[in-house]
Scaffold this motif. Structure first.
Motif, mmCIF file in Angstrom:
data_model
loop_
_atom_site.group_PDB
_atom_site.id
_atom_site.type_symbol
_atom_site.label_atom_id
_atom_site.label_comp_id
_atom_site.label_asym_id
_atom_site.label_seq_id
_atom_site.Cartn_x
_atom_site.Cartn_y
_atom_site.Cartn_z
ATOM 1 N N GLU A 1 -2.153 -4.669 3.635
ATOM 2 C CA GLU A 1 -3.204 -5.071 4.568
ATOM 3 C C GLU A 1 -4.553 -4.930 3.879
ATOM 4 O O GLU A 1 -4.676 -4.258 2.860
ATOM 5 N N VAL A 2 -5.560 -5.568 4.456
ATOM 6 C CA VAL A 2 -6.920 -5.403 3.968
ATOM 7 C C VAL A 2 -7.829 -5.161 5.166
ATOM 8 O O VAL A 2 -7.740 -5.856 6.179
ATOM 9 N N LEU A 3 -8.660 -4.144 5.049
ATOM 10 C CA LEU A 3 -9.688 -3.852 6.049
ATOM 11 C C LEU A 3 -11.026 -4.189 5.418
ATOM 12 O O LEU A 3 -11.386 -3.626 4.376
ATOM 13 N N VAL A 4 -11.736 -5.132 6.020
ATOM 14 C CA VAL A 4 -13.008 -5.569 5.464
ATOM 15 C C VAL A 4 -14.132 -5.282 6.453
ATOM 16 O O VAL A 4 -14.001 -5.526 7.653
ATOM 17 N N MET A 5 -15.229 -4.722 5.913
ATOM 18 C CA MET A 5 -16.398 -4.439 6.749
ATOM 19 C C MET A 5 -17.641 -4.520 5.870
ATOM 20 O O MET A 5 -17.689 -3.917 4.793
ATOM 21 N N GLY A 6 -18.624 -5.250 6.320
ATOM 22 C CA GLY A 6 -19.868 -5.355 5.564
ATOM 23 C C GLY A 6 -20.845 -6.260 6.288
ATOM 24 O O GLY A 6 -20.630 -6.651 7.430
ATOM 25 N N GLY A 7 -21.925 -6.605 5.593
ATOM 26 C CA GLY A 7 -22.910 -7.522 6.135
ATOM 27 C C GLY A 7 -24.344 -7.044 6.043
ATOM 28 O O GLY A 7 -25.266 -7.861 5.933
ATOM 29 N N LEU A 8 -24.554 -5.738 6.082
ATOM 30 C CA LEU A 8 -25.930 -5.230 6.137
ATOM 31 C C LEU A 8 -26.742 -5.643 4.910
ATOM 32 O O LEU A 8 -27.903 -6.039 5.030
ATOM 33 N N ASN A 9 -26.133 -5.580 3.728
ATOM 34 C CA ASN A 9 -26.881 -5.929 2.513
ATOM 35 C C ASN A 9 -27.278 -7.405 2.498
ATOM 36 O O ASN A 9 -28.294 -7.759 1.899
ATOM 37 N N ASN A 10 -26.490 -8.248 3.161
ATOM 38 C CA ASN A 10 -26.884 -9.650 3.283
ATOM 39 C C ASN A 10 -28.234 -9.776 3.988
ATOM 40 O O ASN A 10 -29.081 -10.586 3.603
ATOM 41 N N MET B 1 5.821 -10.886 4.416
ATOM 42 C CA MET B 1 4.624 -10.732 5.251
ATOM 43 C C MET B 1 4.984 -9.959 6.514
ATOM 44 O O MET B 1 6.033 -10.163 7.096
ATOM 45 N N HIS B 2 4.113 -9.032 6.920
ATOM 46 C CA HIS B 2 4.337 -8.279 8.142
ATOM 47 C C HIS B 2 4.005 -9.159 9.330
ATOM 48 O O HIS B 2 2.923 -9.714 9.408
ATOM 49 N N THR B 3 4.953 -9.261 10.277
ATOM 50 C CA THR B 3 4.735 -10.198 11.366
ATOM 51 C C THR B 3 4.643 -9.559 12.733
ATOM 52 O O THR B 3 4.205 -10.185 13.673
ATOM 53 N N ASP B 4 5.073 -8.309 12.888
ATOM 54 C CA ASP B 4 4.951 -7.671 14.199
ATOM 55 C C ASP B 4 4.849 -6.165 14.039
ATOM 56 O O ASP B 4 5.017 -5.628 12.951
ATOM 57 N N SER B 5 4.577 -5.487 15.150
ATOM 58 C CA SER B 5 4.325 -4.049 15.112
ATOM 59 C C SER B 5 5.518 -3.253 14.626
ATOM 60 O O SER B 5 5.355 -2.197 14.017
ATOM 61 N N THR B 6 6.748 -3.715 14.879
ATOM 62 C CA THR B 6 7.918 -2.940 14.488
ATOM 63 C C THR B 6 8.019 -2.796 12.979
ATOM 64 O O THR B 6 8.641 -1.872 12.489
ATOM 65 N N THR B 7 7.400 -3.691 12.242
ATOM 66 C CA THR B 7 7.429 -3.624 10.787
ATOM 67 C C THR B 7 6.788 -2.341 10.284
ATOM 68 O O THR B 7 7.117 -1.851 9.221
ATOM 69 N N PHE B 8 5.868 -1.771 11.066
ATOM 70 C CA PHE B 8 5.083 -0.649 10.590
ATOM 71 C C PHE B 8 5.719 0.707 10.880
ATOM 72 O O PHE B 8 5.256 1.714 10.393
ATOM 73 N N ARG B 9 6.773 0.741 11.675
ATOM 74 C CA ARG B 9 7.373 2.022 12.021
ATOM 75 C C ARG B 9 8.002 2.659 10.795
ATOM 76 O O ARG B 9 8.900 2.115 10.172
ATOM 77 N N GLY B 10 7.529 3.842 10.456
ATOM 78 C CA GLY B 10 8.113 4.589 9.366
ATOM 79 C C GLY B 10 7.812 4.036 7.983
ATOM 80 O O GLY B 10 8.333 4.527 6.993
ATOM 81 N N THR B 11 6.986 3.023 7.877
ATOM 82 C CA THR B 11 6.676 2.408 6.596
ATOM 83 C C THR B 11 5.308 2.884 6.117
ATOM 84 O O THR B 11 4.338 2.832 6.853
ATOM 85 N N ILE B 12 5.253 3.351 4.879
ATOM 86 C CA ILE B 12 3.970 3.724 4.293
ATOM 87 C C ILE B 12 3.356 2.467 3.690
ATOM 88 O O ILE B 12 3.973 1.795 2.868
ATOM 89 N N MET B 13 2.144 2.161 4.116
ATOM 90 C CA MET B 13 1.481 0.941 3.680
ATOM 91 C C MET B 13 0.306 1.244 2.774
ATOM 92 O O MET B 13 -0.285 2.315 2.831
ATOM 93 N N ASN B 14 -0.014 0.262 1.931
ATOM 94 C CA ASN B 14 -1.223 0.285 1.120
ATOM 95 C C ASN B 14 -2.235 -0.634 1.790
ATOM 96 O O ASN B 14 -1.990 -1.831 1.929
ATOM 97 N N ILE B 15 -3.348 -0.033 2.225
ATOM 98 C CA ILE B 15 -4.382 -0.779 2.931
ATOM 99 C C ILE B 15 -5.628 -0.830 2.047
ATOM 100 O O ILE B 15 -6.255 0.199 1.787
ATOM 101 N N LEU B 16 -5.949 -2.017 1.575
ATOM 102 C CA LEU B 16 -7.119 -2.206 0.734
ATOM 103 C C LEU B 16 -8.364 -2.227 1.612
ATOM 104 O O LEU B 16 -8.438 -3.002 2.565
ATOM 105 N N CYS B 17 -9.324 -1.386 1.321
ATOM 106 C CA CYS B 17 -10.565 -1.307 2.106
ATOM 107 C C CYS B 17 -11.705 -1.843 1.254
ATOM 108 O O CYS B 17 -12.102 -1.213 0.264
ATOM 109 N N ILE B 18 -12.215 -3.025 1.612
ATOM 110 C CA ILE B 18 -13.323 -3.592 0.862
ATOM 111 C C ILE B 18 -14.559 -3.604 1.750
ATOM 112 O O ILE B 18 -14.490 -3.820 2.948
ATOM 113 N N GLY B 19 -15.685 -3.319 1.130
ATOM 114 C CA GLY B 19 -16.916 -3.220 1.890
ATOM 115 C C GLY B 19 -18.065 -2.793 1.012
ATOM 116 O O GLY B 19 -18.021 -2.909 -0.219
ATOM 117 N N ASP B 20 -19.082 -2.263 1.650
ATOM 118 C CA ASP B 20 -20.278 -1.823 0.939
ATOM 119 C C ASP B 20 -20.324 -0.300 0.900
ATOM 120 O O ASP B 20 -19.284 0.359 0.874
#
Length: 193
Positions: free
Chosen positions: A68-77, A1-20
């Protein structure tokens, strides 16, 4: 698990984007979505799993994976007449599940819809004044929920104004996707400093 900002230096991440549809990119090509543009700007892989018409309950049923996961939604509700408490609980549930899986959650505080949205394209009778009011209340409550829970967030309200929305007053135009991508990239790139 990523626990601090230094983990992200130079690391390519997969960020799941869920939403509408705002995540899917309704009305623009796949290479023009904010997910695709953010991938180009950061070098990370923003995996677009937005679904047109999805509610936050449907988002909560999606499989979570990646760094990581980026989640954004709500309007359809709100188009379906649900109270603000429903998408708040769904997004909190997604974030809690992500944490339990060792995935860092980030919440998108959604931009607001135009005051000139036409009801003609909606199925069934919808009072857009009620929807607009609920969406604004939800955005404020979601920001407070993130602050209370210690969840990372990106507030898109000051980033996206009516000029960045398409003809329907709801979805992003090409410039809107570019502005969203810049805000997302700024959030992730700030961790590298």
């Amino acid at each position: 698990m990523h626990t601090d900002s230094t983990t992200f230096r130079g690391t390519i991440m997969n960020i799941l984007c869920i939403g509408d549809s705002l995540t899917y990119g309704y009305g623009v090509g796949r290479s023009e979505t904010w997910c695709a543009l953010a991938s180009q700007l950061t070098g990370h892989e923003f995996i677009n799993k937005g679904v047109n018409g999805a509610t936050t309950g449907e988002m909560a049923e999606q499989q979570l994976y990646g760094d990581e996961v980026l989640v954004m939604g709500g309007l359809n509700n709100f188009f379906m007449g649900m109270p603000v408490s429903v998408p708040l609980a769904d997004i909190r549930s997604i974030c809690e599940r992500a944490v339990n899986l060792g995935i860092r959650p980030v919440v998108g505080i959604p931009m607001q819809i135009s005051p000139n949205v036409s009801e003609a394209w909606c199925e069934g009778p919808i009072d857009m004044d009620i929807v607009r009011s609920a969406y604004a209340e939800f955005a404020c409550a979601l920001l407070q929920q993130c602050l209370n829970d210690g969840t990372e967030y990106i507030d898109f309200r000051p980033v996206i104004g009516p000029e960045y929305l398409s003809f329907d007053g709801i979805h992003l135009n090409r410039c809107g996707h570019e502005h969203m991508a810049n805000a997302v990239a700024a959030h992730w790139n700030a961790r590298r400093k």
